[in-house]
Design an enzyme around this catalytic site. Structure first.
Site, PDB file in Angstrom:
ATOM      1  CD  GLU A  44      77.891  -3.518 133.751  1.00 34.03           C
ATOM      2  OE1 GLU A  44      77.187  -3.316 134.776  1.00 34.03           O
ATOM      3  OE2 GLU A  44      78.572  -2.977 133.349  1.00 34.03           O
ATOM      4  CB  CYS A 102      69.768  -4.291 137.182  1.00 34.26           C
ATOM      5  SG  CYS A 102      70.418  -2.852 136.398  1.00 34.26           S
TER       6      CYS A 102
HETATM    7  N1  LIG Z   1      73.817  -4.909 135.910  1.00 37.78           N
HETATM    8  C1  LIG Z   1      72.998  -4.447 134.933  1.00 37.78           C
HETATM    9  O1  LIG Z   1      73.212  -3.445 134.328  1.00 37.78           O
HETATM   10  C2  LIG Z   1      71.674  -5.013 134.618  1.00 37.78           C
HETATM   11  C3  LIG Z   1      70.752  -4.562 133.931  1.00 37.78           C
HETATM   12  C4  LIG Z   1      69.509  -5.192 133.600  1.00 37.78           C
HETATM   13  C5  LIG Z   1      69.355  -6.476 134.104  1.00 37.78           C
HETATM   14  N2  LIG Z   1      70.151  -7.266 134.904  1.00 37.78           N
HETATM   15  C6  LIG Z   1      70.002  -8.158 135.463  1.00 37.78           C
HETATM   16  O2  LIG Z   1      69.331  -9.152 134.436  1.00 37.78           O
HETATM   17  C7  LIG Z   1      68.544 -10.198 135.115  1.00 37.78           C
HETATM   18  C8  LIG Z   1      67.096 -10.075 134.329  1.00 37.78           C
HETATM   19  O3  LIG Z   1      67.381 -10.250 133.039  1.00 37.78           O
HETATM   20  P1  LIG Z   1      67.181 -11.736 132.347  1.00 37.78           P
HETATM   21  O4  LIG Z   1      66.291 -12.770 132.880  1.00 37.78           O
HETATM   22  O5  LIG Z   1      67.124 -11.391 130.773  1.00 37.78           O
HETATM   23  O6  LIG Z   1      68.587 -12.403 132.416  1.00 37.78           O
HETATM   24  P2  LIG Z   1      69.182 -13.917 131.969  1.00 37.78           P
HETATM   25  O7  LIG Z   1      70.467 -14.030 132.522  1.00 37.78           O
HETATM   26  O8  LIG Z   1      68.120 -14.847 132.048  1.00 37.78           O
HETATM   27  O9  LIG Z   1      69.319 -13.661 130.325  1.00 37.78           O
HETATM   28  C9  LIG Z   1      70.160 -12.868 129.796  1.00 37.78           C
HETATM   29  C10 LIG Z   1      70.611 -13.043 128.389  1.00 37.78           C
HETATM   30  O10 LIG Z   1      71.402 -14.484 128.353  1.00 37.78           O
HETATM   31  C11 LIG Z   1      70.717 -15.237 127.709  1.00 37.78           C
HETATM   32  N3  LIG Z   1      70.749 -16.435 128.414  1.00 37.78           N
HETATM   33  C12 LIG Z   1      69.770 -17.084 129.071  1.00 37.78           C
HETATM   34  N4  LIG Z   1      70.060 -18.271 129.472  1.00 37.78           N
HETATM   35  C13 LIG Z   1      71.350 -18.540 129.057  1.00 37.78           C
HETATM   36  C14 LIG Z   1      72.256 -19.694 128.950  1.00 37.78           C
HETATM   37  N5  LIG Z   1      71.878 -20.645 129.671  1.00 37.78           N
HETATM   38  N6  LIG Z   1      73.438 -19.594 128.234  1.00 37.78           N
HETATM   39  C15 LIG Z   1      73.757 -18.424 127.450  1.00 37.78           C
HETATM   40  N7  LIG Z   1      72.897 -17.436 127.575  1.00 37.78           N
HETATM   41  C16 LIG Z   1      71.675 -17.442 128.227  1.00 37.78           C
HETATM   42  C17 LIG Z   1      69.195 -14.645 127.238  1.00 37.78           C
HETATM   43  O11 LIG Z   1      68.873 -15.071 126.083  1.00 37.78           O
HETATM   44  C18 LIG Z   1      69.598 -13.156 127.417  1.00 37.78           C
HETATM   45  O12 LIG Z   1      69.755 -12.649 126.170  1.00 37.78           O
HETATM   46  C19 LIG Z   1      68.315  -9.738 136.481  1.00 37.78           C
HETATM   47  O13 LIG Z   1      69.185 -10.439 137.262  1.00 37.78           O
HETATM   48  C20 LIG Z   1      68.933  -8.129 136.686  1.00 37.78           C
HETATM   49  O14 LIG Z   1      69.309  -7.889 137.694  1.00 37.78           O
HETATM   50  C21 LIG Z   1      71.392  -6.205 135.376  1.00 37.78           C
END
Ligand SMILES: NC(=O)c1ccc[n+]([C@@H]2O[C@H](COP(=O)([O-])OP(=O)(O)OC[C@H]3O[C@@H](n4cnc5c(N)ncnc54)[C@H](O)[C@@H]3O)[C@@H](O)[C@H]2O)c1
Length: 483
Positions: free
Chosen positions: A223, A257
Site C-alpha cells: 500500500e 496517502c
Molecule cells: N496506500 C496507503 O494506504 C498508505 C497509507 C499511509 C501512507 N502511505 C504512504 O506512506 C508514505 C509515508 O510513510 P513513511 O514515511 O512512514 O513511509 P516509509 O516507507 O519511509 O516507512 C514505512 C515503514 O517502513 C520502514 N522502513 C523505512 N525504511 C526502510 C528500509 N530501508 N527498509 C525496510 N523498512 C524500512 C519504516 O520503519 C516504517 O515502518 C507515503 O508515501 C504515503 O503515501 C500509503
C-alpha cells in the site's frame, strides 16, 4: 507523559525476532481450523480495547502529531472500528468455501475455492496514520486466521506504546505481537520466511520490501503513495469541490496517502475556485497568519526533518516564480507548515516531481481536458484520482483513459472509507488491495479443491490413443471453438 520521542527505541536484535517468529509457528498451524465465531470474538475484543483507550489515543496523537481529537476519531479509530464491524458481520460468509461450476473439460467434477489462512504474517506500518494503517490490516489478518508481527514506524513512539499495550493485553505473543524499531528492524524481519508481508509506506521502501520478500517468494501487499491529481472543470459545483479538496488536503496536515496532491482547474473558473479556497482557509483556520498557526484544528508535521523538506519545496517553487495565494509560512522547530496555496508553479519546480505529503496545494489552470489526461498518463499511476465535473463525457473520458488505484467523481478521499471497495494502488502506487473482503482475501490463500464425481470424462481419453479417442478429442476442440 514521558517524552518518548527523546528516547528512540533500539532496533530489535535478530535472535529475538527469530524467536518471536518461531514462536508463532504452532499457533499459525492451530489457527487453520479456527472458526468464524472464534475470529469474530477476537475482533470484538480488539474493538473494545480500542474504545477503552479513547482518551489515551487523543493524548498520544497530540504528542506525536498534535492531531485534533476529532481527526483522531474520524481518521484513526472509526476506520478500524468500521473495518472490524464489517468483517464481523460478513466473516462467516467470506470463510465459506465457494462452490464453482465445472467447465466443459472438467464435467463430472465437484470444485470449490477454500479460503485458508496464509499463516505467519508481517505488517509494517507508516507514521502518518499509525493506528489505522496497522490495526486496519490486523483486522483482516485476524479475520483470515493468521498470526501477525506488527512493525510500526519509529516516528510515532507515543501511539506505538499504546498499540503495543493494547496488543499485549489482547493477544498471546505467539499469535500477535508488536516489534518496535526503525528500518534496520524492518530489514531484519524481512529476512524471515513469512507467509505474507503487508506493507504500507513509500514506493521507495516498497521496492526494498518486495525485493526482500522475493528471496522467499513471500507474497506481498504493498500500500504505497504517489501524487494523486485533482481535476476541476467548469461544470463542477465549485463550492463543494473546494470544501472537499481542502478537507482532504489539510486533514492530518496533508500527511495522507490519498490526499489530493495538486489541482488542475479549468481556466474559466480558476479565479473563482482559488478565491473560494482562500475564503475557506480563513473560515476554517483563521484570517491572520498568527490565528492560523494558533488554530487547534491543524495537525503538525511529524518531524523537524519532514518540515524542512516541505519548507524547501515551497521556497524552491517560489524562487522559480510560483505565486503564493495563501500561507507559505513554515517553522521547522514548531513542525509547522501553514495551509498553503500556490499557482503558476513552473514545470521544473521540485514540488511537481515529489509526493507533497503536507498542507501545500499547487493549483494549475488548464484549457483542454485531453491535455490534462495526457499529462496524468506521463506520470506513475497514482493511488487516487479525483474528478470534479458534471459533464458525463468528461467523466467517461477521465475514467477510461487514465489509471489509478481508485477514482472519485465529485468526491474526495472517502473511497478509502468504503468497506465494500478494494483499497490499493496500481504499479507505482501499490500492489494488491485492503479493506473488507479484499483485505480478507489478501491474508488468505485461495486454495483450489477439486473432487471427482460419478461421471469421469477424463477416463475417455486414457491411452492407448485409438482413432475413436482422437476423433472424440478433435470434436471437443471443435466444440470449444464455437461455444
Ligand atoms: N496506500 C496507503 O494506504 C498508505 C497509507 C499511509 C501512507 N502511505 C504512504 O506512506 C508514505 C509515508 O510513510 P513513511 O514515511 O512512514 O513511509 P516509509 O516507507 O519511509 O516507512 C514505512 C515503514 O517502513 C520502514 N522502513 C523505512 N525504511 C526502510 C528500509 N530501508 N527498509 C525496510 N523498512 C524500512 C519504516 O520503519 C516504517 O515502518 C507515503 O508515501 C504515503 O503515501 C500509503
Amino acid at each position: 507523559m514521558k517524552d518518548l520521542a527523546m528516547h528512540p527505541i533500539d532496533d530489535a536484535d535478530p535472535q529475538t525476532l527469530q524467536r518471536l517468529f518461531e514462536q508463532q509457528a504452532p499457533t499459525a498451524l492451530a489457527l487453520r481450523s479456527s472458526t468464524a465465531r472464534e475470529r469474530v470474538a477476537k475482533l470484538k475484543r480488539l474493538r473494545d480495547g480500542l474504545l477503552r483507550r479513547r482518551e489515551a489515543w487523543y493524548t498520544a496523537f497530540a504528542a506525536d502529531l498534535r492531531k485534533p481529537p476529532l481527526e483522531v476519531d474520524l481518521t484513526e479509530l472509526l476506520p478500524v472500528l468500521d473495518e472490524a464491524r464489517h468483517a464481523a458481520a460478513h466473516l462467516a460468509r467470506w470463510m465459506r468455501p465457494q462452490r464453482v461450476w465445472p467447465t466443459l473439460t472438467t464435467l463430472g467434477t465437484h470444485a470449490k475455492v477454500l479460503y485458508q489462512p496464509r499463516g505467519r504474517c508481517l505488517i509494517i506500518g507508516p507514521w502518518n496514520y499509525p493506528v489505522n494503517t496497522l490495526l486496519g490490516p490486523l483486522v483482516s489478518a485476524i479475520a483470515a486466521g493468521n498470526t501477525v508481527i506488527l512493525k510500526p514506524s519509529e516516528f510515532t513512539p507515543h501511539v506505538n506504546a499504546l498499540v503495543a499495550e493494547l496488543v499485549a493485553e489482547l493477544f498471546d505473543p505467539a499469535e500477535v505481537t508488536v516489534v518496535q524499531g526503525g528500518a534496520a528492524t524492518a530489514q531484519q524481519l524481512l529476512v524471515l520466511p513469512f507467509d505474507h508481508v503487508f506493507f504500507t509506506g513509500s514506493p521507495a521502501v516498497g521496492k526494498i520490501v518486495m525485493g526482500a520478500a522475493a528471496q522467499h517468494l513471500t507474497s506481498v501487499t504493498l500500500e504505497l503513495g504517489g501524487k494523486s491529481p485533482v481535476i476541476v472543470d467548469e461544470t463542477a459545483d465549485l463550492q463543494r469541490a473546494a470544501e472537499l479538496i481542502l478537507w482532504g488536503k489539510f486533514t492530518n496536515a496533508g500527511q495522507t496517502c490519498v490526499a489530493p496532491d495538486h489541482v488542475f482547474v479549468q481556466r474559466s473558473v480558476k479565479d473563482r475556485f482559488t478565491r473560494l479556497c482562500q475564503e475557506l482557509i480563513a473560515a476554517r483556520y483563521g484570517v491572520t497568519d498568527a490565528a492560523v498557526e494558533a488554530s487547534p484544528d491543524l495537525a503538525r508535521m511529524i518531524t523537524r526533518r519532514h518540515t524542512e523538506r516541505l519548507g524547501a519545496l515551497i521556497d524552491d517553487a517560489l524562487s522559480r516564480g510560483a505565486t503564493l495565494l495563501a500561507g507559505g509560512r513554515h517553522d521547522a522547530a514548531a513542525r509547522y507548515v501553514a495551509p498553503t496555496l500556490l499557482a503558476d508553479v513552473p514545470a521544473d519546480a521540485r514540488i511537481g516531481a515529489e509526493e507533497i505529503f503536507g498542507p501545500v496545494l499547487p493549483i494549475e489552470a488548464f484549457d483542454s481536458i485531453d491535455d490534462v489526461i495526457r499529462r496524468i498518463n506521463t506520470q506513475p499511476k497514482p493511488l487516487a484520482l479525483y474528478l470534479f465535473s458534471h459533464h458525463r463525457p468528461t467523466q467517461a473520458a477521465v475514467t477510461t483513459q487514465t489509471s489509478s488505484g481508485g477514482i472519485c467523481l465529485n468526491h474526495c478521499v472517502q473511497q478509502y472509507a468504503h468497506g465494500g471497495l478494494p483499497f490499493g494502488g496500481v504499479n507505482h502506487s501499490g500492489i494488491g488491495s485492503a479493506h473488507g473482503v479484499f483485505g480478507f482475501k489478501a491474508f488468505s490463500h485461495e486454495r483450489a479443491c477439486l473432487a471427482s464425481g460419478r461421471l469421469m470424462v477424463l477416463s475417455l481419453f486414457y491411452p492407448p490413443y485409438t482413432p475413436r479417442k482422437n476423433r472424440l478429442s478433435a470434436a471437443l476442440v471443435r466444440a470449444l471453438r464455437w461455444v
